[in-house]
Design a protein around this motif. Sequence first.
Motif, PDB file in Angstrom:
ATOM      1  N   HIS B 105       0.821  -1.150  -0.161  1.00 24.26           N
ATOM      2  CA  HIS B 105       0.132   0.088  -0.079  1.00 24.26           C
ATOM      3  C   HIS B 105       0.961   1.239   0.008  1.00 24.26           C
ATOM      4  O   HIS B 105       0.512   2.262  -0.623  1.00 24.26           O
ATOM      5  CB  HIS B 105      -0.803   0.164   1.064  1.00 24.26           C
ATOM      6  CG  HIS B 105      -2.069  -0.757   0.917  1.00 24.26           C
ATOM      7  ND1 HIS B 105      -2.399  -1.706  -0.204  1.00 24.26           N
ATOM      8  CD2 HIS B 105      -3.371  -0.788   1.577  1.00 24.26           C
ATOM      9  CE1 HIS B 105      -3.500  -2.128  -0.171  1.00 24.26           C
ATOM     10  NE2 HIS B 105      -4.307  -1.844   0.799  1.00 24.26           N
ATOM     11  N   GLU B 106       1.806   1.361   0.784  1.00 26.38           N
ATOM     12  CA  GLU B 106       2.830   2.410   1.023  1.00 26.38           C
ATOM     13  C   GLU B 106       3.647   2.710  -0.435  1.00 26.38           C
ATOM     14  O   GLU B 106       3.323   3.855  -1.081  1.00 26.38           O
ATOM     15  CB  GLU B 106       3.609   2.217   1.960  1.00 26.38           C
ATOM     16  CG  GLU B 106       3.274   3.007   3.299  1.00 26.38           C
ATOM     17  CD  GLU B 106       4.142   2.724   4.249  1.00 26.38           C
ATOM     18  OE1 GLU B 106       5.429   2.899   4.243  1.00 26.38           O
ATOM     19  OE2 GLU B 106       4.036   2.169   5.295  1.00 26.38           O
ATOM     20  N   SER B 110       2.763   5.931  -3.058  1.00 28.02           N
ATOM     21  CA  SER B 110       3.858   6.931  -3.403  1.00 28.02           C
ATOM     22  C   SER B 110       3.730   7.507  -4.963  1.00 28.02           C
ATOM     23  O   SER B 110       4.324   8.252  -5.121  1.00 28.02           O
ATOM     24  CB  SER B 110       5.332   6.399  -3.330  1.00 28.02           C
ATOM     25  OG  SER B 110       5.474   5.190  -4.346  1.00 28.02           O
TER      26      SER B 110
END
Lengths: 507, 507
Positions: B105-106, B110
């Motif tokens: 998810h991170e 981004s």
Amino acid sequence: MTMTHQKDLKSVFTTKDLDFKPAAKLTKKDLNASVTKAEYAVRGAIPTRADELKEELKRSSNSLPFNNIINANIGNPQQLDQKPLTFTRQVLSILEYPVILKVDHEKLASLNLFAKDALKRAQRLLDDIGGSVGAYSHSQGVPGIRQTVADFITERDGGEPAFPEDIYLTTGASAAATSLLSLLCKDSQTGLLLPIPQYPLYTASASLYNAQVLPYYLDEEADWSTESDEIERVVLDALKKGIKPSVLIVINPGNPTGAVLSESTIAKICLIAAKYGITVISDEVYQENVFGDVKFHSMKKILRKLQNLYPGKFDNVQLASLHSISKGFMGECGQRGGYIEIVGFSQDIRDALFKLMSISICSVVTGQAVVDLMVKPPQPGDESYDQDRQERLKIYNEMLTRANLLYETFNELEGIKCQKPQGAMYLFPKLVLPEKALRESKRLNIEPDVLYCTALLESTGICTVPGSGFGQKSGTYHVRTTFLPPGTQWIQDWRGFHQEFFDKYRD
Amino acid sequence: MTMTHQKDLKSVFTTKDLDFKPAAKLTKKDLNASVTKAEYAVRGAIPTRADELKEELKRSSNSLPFNNIINANIGNPQQLDQKPLTFTRQVLSILEYPVILKVDHEKLASLNLFAKDALKRAQRLLDDIGGSVGAYSHSQGVPGIRQTVADFITERDGGEPAFPEDIYLTTGASAAATSLLSLLCKDSQTGLLLPIPQYPLYTASASLYNAQVLPYYLDEEADWSTESDEIERVVLDALKKGIKPSVLIVINPGNPTGAVLSESTIAKICLIAAKYGITVISDEVYQENVFGDVKFHSMKKILRKLQNLYPGKFDNVQLASLHSISKGFMGECGQRGGYIEIVGFSQDIRDALFKLMSISICSVVTGQAVVDLMVKPPQPGDESYDQDRQERLKIYNEMLTRANLLYETFNELEGIKCQKPQGAMYLFPKLVLPEKALRESKRLNIEPDVLYCTALLESTGICTVPGSGFGQKSGTYHVRTTFLPPGTQWIQDWRGFHQEFFDKYRD
């Protein structure tokens, strides 16, 4: 607010306005009888009952003798085990959201989401489409995609050229068939030559467009082969009765039979078309689904060869071939895409077909893109090639394995006999039912194969379609099953059911 | 290889087999006359000529007096300036490639590609759909999406409940209308009440299903209003002639007129439906396209209010309302989605409609998802809400600005008069042409508005549709234009052309 509105509305009518006797509601007899009498068993009574059972299982998971419904009634691969091809879906994902193409390439690459050739193909398709899959396309389909299809056909047919102006991209093959039939069914004296057994879209369409069904029977004992003598017999018989045999439907590979036509059979069909001026619709949606050393030959290829071999004899043949993204390695049923290739139609007929298609404006543009991806998969050297090949191989192997297991299981059991799987996604074994079962079905006023398929569903959750939904020789009974459901447990369950059914009804 | 095959084929036929006279090819008279006589001007002669000119410009960009074709002939927003809503496309992109949901998810965040609410909505839709947009859905559409539609209608209509079992998801509104009409057009004594002027899908369908067109004229002088007295006059007249007025088509907001029906007009239409037992098809695809303080009222809402106000009087009314993803803020024409809501139909009719829809199996599943996104946009507090609102506002403002500019331009010119834009995407100004132009069109054996629209296209590249394609009062002439093409230069070009045209033909 609502009160004000109601007051407003109250002032609209005087008491006199409202002094009327409300008219009766519509009943079935007020409807178009062509529609009400059409039948379509693939989503008929048994699949509808299966939906009810599915709901029952949701409410209470152990109320029934099984835990889930096995949908073997319809060729819907992605409802079951078949995964979409990764390359296809990467391209579609970008087409829906072209912003992806503008993201920093290195950053995007770090996620490992989109292959380079997928990005490239998406860009080409967007250029062809004109920038957005949300715009209507040309009524015949995006020109660049029709070019890809023409290139594919040219190569498939050994170099016989195909042309984008002969291609019509459609919302699946069902829409293609119904468009063609609505055009070609002139009146109630129009005869449609249909194979029996046959995918019931065609009998349903014959009903919708008021044509006469002229059934020709496939020869079960010869692996469901198509006999041109039988077709010619039906043609001559129709002519005697004053019915014009106008359209001949061929399904190759066959649905529900899986039979694949030989070159010589196709040639003989072309001869009948040439001799009697019958337009051929060749439903070739299962052309990728052929097993072992069986080879698919397109009607178009054989027709062109005959035109070359016998100048002047076959030039009058009018052919429409259908293909679809729903079957084969794509299995993209829900995306609704396909194409028609027409051969030999005069400009008048082409114009009429174009106008008909323009009334529904265009087929879904993402579905058109899937057609492009189907006919032009990744090539050796492309980043996606290896994965794509492996995914295809897996689909092929799993289907073949299950087809063979089912086939062997059927032929081990009493009272059921199955032809060897050649193609498509179906087996259509014959049931030789005991007298007691025939009497029971008579008592219940249902067809014997409906009795069998209903019992199969109620005991095991396996949903199939009785042969009577496809047509069969009088006094014979069949069941159509796909070989798509995953695993083998359901095949064992079927075996158990079958033995119990025969134990119950054995004479 | 080819040679071997040809040899094989050579052995198929004996000389005697080939001793036949090839039959004649199909001609227009062998086709279904209902299809050949259907007309559909929106993609008719002038748009076809525009396509030719477009090709000519591609070959040589300065061979014509203009540099590009302005497609003002069809409501196809994304072909022109309108951008798809970002939220819609993010969700669709994920639906096509659910692997996106499994990325870290991170890392994904981004890239700033997908909003959190888009990921969440995609997951919900995938759950509802059953995992893949590539599987056929239920023939009536995905149940969870039909629930979202029912919730939307309930809220839109002030709390009058709607139900998922009354919703049918369709491949756009055209497919919805033709399905309904194929069911409801019983025979050649079936009368279809159609507004004139009217989007020609309905006259084309009347032709396809052999129904009698019963035209009711909209009142141009009263902003193209619908007069119930006029409708009742047509009903009574038809009954006298032995034609059963079975179906009443209402287009609200109007196409091509843009007129929006008031509550009292809708109430009066319901009264006619109740009194004479006429099924109403309410085409409400432009319900989001209303300007200023004009308010859209659904036929269903008014019907329910009348049923509450006058118990027993309106319970017999049978209504089918249509909506589409092609118009409004979505403008997703190429994605092909829409829905029918039915009200008051008996189970027999519902069953027949279901069967009809099951013959084409299901509508495109991504199109169904777009329906969900249309009726349930991001809400305050959702990550996408602000951007979504701004995008909608931009679409609205640009459309309104161009509509007003066109309207003002027309009304400044001689011989053209336009009603104030209320809704939809079109203006339908009246042309008051000089005698000399009328004589010229007579000489050329074309309608005077065809003369005007052809000249407009050939001089400026602006492609419109002549009023004769929509029907108009005898002796009046119109032109339908969308106000979708970007910029204002084309409007200035049109002004210049118009003045020259009048200079040329001034008496």
